[in-house]
Design a protein around this motif. Structure first.
Motif, PDB file in Angstrom:
ATOM      1  N   ALA A 190      50.781  14.516  56.813  1.00  0.00           N
ATOM      2  CA  ALA A 190      52.039  13.829  56.499  1.00  0.00           C
ATOM      3  C   ALA A 190      51.805  12.616  55.605  1.00  0.00           C
ATOM      4  O   ALA A 190      52.580  12.359  54.681  1.00  0.00           O
ATOM      5  CB  ALA A 190      52.730  13.405  57.791  1.00  0.00           C
ATOM      6  N   LEU A 191      50.744  11.883  55.863  1.00  0.00           N
ATOM      7  CA  LEU A 191      50.419  10.731  55.030  1.00  0.00           C
ATOM      8  C   LEU A 191      50.082  11.157  53.608  1.00  0.00           C
ATOM      9  O   LEU A 191      50.541  10.540  52.635  1.00  0.00           O
ATOM     10  CB  LEU A 191      49.259   9.946  55.648  1.00  0.00           C
ATOM     11  N   LEU A 192      49.320  12.221  53.455  1.00  0.00           N
ATOM     12  CA  LEU A 192      48.967  12.719  52.135  1.00  0.00           C
ATOM     13  C   LEU A 192      50.205  13.187  51.368  1.00  0.00           C
ATOM     14  O   LEU A 192      50.365  12.898  50.176  1.00  0.00           O
ATOM     15  CB  LEU A 192      47.955  13.860  52.258  1.00  0.00           C
ATOM     16  N   VAL A 193      51.113  13.882  52.042  1.00  0.00           N
ATOM     17  CA  VAL A 193      52.347  14.342  51.402  1.00  0.00           C
ATOM     18  C   VAL A 193      53.211  13.157  50.997  1.00  0.00           C
ATOM     19  O   VAL A 193      53.802  13.149  49.909  1.00  0.00           O
ATOM     20  CB  VAL A 193      53.109  15.311  52.327  1.00  0.00           C
ATOM     21  N   ALA A 194      53.281  12.137  51.846  1.00  0.00           N
ATOM     22  CA  ALA A 194      54.086  10.947  51.518  1.00  0.00           C
ATOM     23  C   ALA A 194      53.535  10.225  50.296  1.00  0.00           C
ATOM     24  O   ALA A 194      54.298   9.798  49.424  1.00  0.00           O
ATOM     25  CB  ALA A 194      54.132  10.008  52.719  1.00  0.00           C
ATOM     26  N   VAL A 195      52.231  10.094  50.210  1.00  0.00           N
ATOM     27  CA  VAL A 195      51.620   9.437  49.046  1.00  0.00           C
ATOM     28  C   VAL A 195      51.863  10.263  47.783  1.00  0.00           C
ATOM     29  O   VAL A 195      52.209   9.720  46.725  1.00  0.00           O
ATOM     30  CB  VAL A 195      50.115   9.209  49.283  1.00  0.00           C
ATOM     31  N   ALA A 196      51.711  11.577  47.875  1.00  0.00           N
ATOM     32  CA  ALA A 196      51.941  12.444  46.717  1.00  0.00           C
ATOM     33  C   ALA A 196      53.400  12.407  46.281  1.00  0.00           C
ATOM     34  O   ALA A 196      53.697  12.337  45.082  1.00  0.00           O
ATOM     35  CB  ALA A 196      51.517  13.877  47.040  1.00  0.00           C
ATOM     36  N   ALA A 197      54.327  12.442  47.230  1.00  0.00           N
ATOM     37  CA  ALA A 197      55.750  12.402  46.885  1.00  0.00           C
ATOM     38  C   ALA A 197      56.127  11.077  46.253  1.00  0.00           C
ATOM     39  O   ALA A 197      56.890  11.041  45.280  1.00  0.00           O
ATOM     40  CB  ALA A 197      56.595  12.664  48.133  1.00  0.00           C
TER      41      ALA A 197
ATOM     42  N   GLY B  61      54.155   9.081  44.552  1.00  0.00           N
ATOM     43  CA  GLY B  61      53.580   9.062  43.206  1.00  0.00           C
ATOM     44  C   GLY B  61      54.325   9.959  42.243  1.00  0.00           C
ATOM     45  O   GLY B  61      54.398   9.673  41.045  1.00  0.00           O
ATOM     46  N   ALA B  62      54.889  11.056  42.739  1.00  0.00           N
ATOM     47  CA  ALA B  62      55.582  12.002  41.870  1.00  0.00           C
ATOM     48  C   ALA B  62      57.009  11.582  41.564  1.00  0.00           C
ATOM     49  O   ALA B  62      57.532  11.894  40.502  1.00  0.00           O
ATOM     50  CB  ALA B  62      55.591  13.385  42.515  1.00  0.00           C
ATOM     51  N   LEU B  63      57.649  10.882  42.478  1.00  0.00           N
ATOM     52  CA  LEU B  63      59.073  10.603  42.326  1.00  0.00           C
ATOM     53  C   LEU B  63      59.424   9.173  41.961  1.00  0.00           C
ATOM     54  O   LEU B  63      60.516   8.919  41.459  1.00  0.00           O
ATOM     55  CB  LEU B  63      59.810  10.975  43.626  1.00  0.00           C
ATOM     56  N   ILE B  64      58.545   8.227  42.213  1.00  0.00           N
ATOM     57  CA  ILE B  64      58.877   6.811  42.047  1.00  0.00           C
ATOM     58  C   ILE B  64      58.013   6.192  40.960  1.00  0.00           C
ATOM     59  O   ILE B  64      56.816   6.413  40.899  1.00  0.00           O
ATOM     60  CB  ILE B  64      58.653   6.035  43.374  1.00  0.00           C
TER      61      ILE B  64
ATOM     62  N   PRO C 222      58.353  14.975  38.271  1.00  0.00           N
ATOM     63  CA  PRO C 222      58.431  15.920  39.393  1.00  0.00           C
ATOM     64  C   PRO C 222      58.317  17.386  38.960  1.00  0.00           C
ATOM     65  O   PRO C 222      57.742  18.197  39.674  1.00  0.00           O
ATOM     66  CB  PRO C 222      59.803  15.644  40.017  1.00  0.00           C
ATOM     67  N   ALA C 223      58.842  17.703  37.775  1.00  0.00           N
ATOM     68  CA  ALA C 223      58.720  19.077  37.289  1.00  0.00           C
ATOM     69  C   ALA C 223      57.259  19.415  36.996  1.00  0.00           C
ATOM     70  O   ALA C 223      56.790  20.520  37.299  1.00  0.00           O
ATOM     71  CB  ALA C 223      59.573  19.270  36.038  1.00  0.00           C
ATOM     72  N   GLY C 224      56.523  18.470  36.419  1.00  0.00           N
ATOM     73  CA  GLY C 224      55.098  18.689  36.171  1.00  0.00           C
ATOM     74  C   GLY C 224      54.314  18.839  37.463  1.00  0.00           C
ATOM     75  O   GLY C 224      53.420  19.684  37.564  1.00  0.00           O
TER      76      GLY C 224
END
Length: 102
Positions: free
Chosen positions: A43-50, A52-55, A66-68
């Motif tokens: 969950a922590l890894l997904v939160a960091v990735a999200a 970085g991808a969205l903000i 996000p498309a990339g």
């Protein structure tokens, strides 16, 4: 002052890592707790990735990033080599930005 702080933090990090090796056999973690720890790490890894991808800064990063990332995730899911995954993600984002999509 900075040198001392770095030395103290390095020593603390070393002791924490050493404690894992020393306590490995004497500390028993129940299977349920071990499973929850694994899920927490994911969950922590997904939160960091999200994030970085969205903000970017304090706002939305735009649609190209996000498309990339989604293109890279699709390539990873298809088990393509890591170099190909990174190049597809970066190329997809760059291509969309070249088309004027922020």
């Amino acid at each position: 002052m900075t040198g001392w702080a770095v030395a103290v933090l390095a020593g603390g990090t070393y002791l924490i890592r050493l404690s894992g090796l020393v306590l490995r056999r004497s500390l028993v973690i129940p299977a349920r707790v071990s499973r929850l720890l694994d899920l927490g790490a994911v969950a922590l890894l997904v939160a960091v990735a999200a994030t970085g991808a969205l903000i970017e800064g304090v706002g939305f990063a735009g649609w190209a990033r996000p498309a990339g990332v989604a293109l890279g995730a699709l390539a990873a899911w298809r088990r393509l080599p890591l170099v190909v995954v990174v190049l597809l993600a970066a190329g997809g984002t760059a291509g969309l930005r070249a088309l004027g999509i922020p």
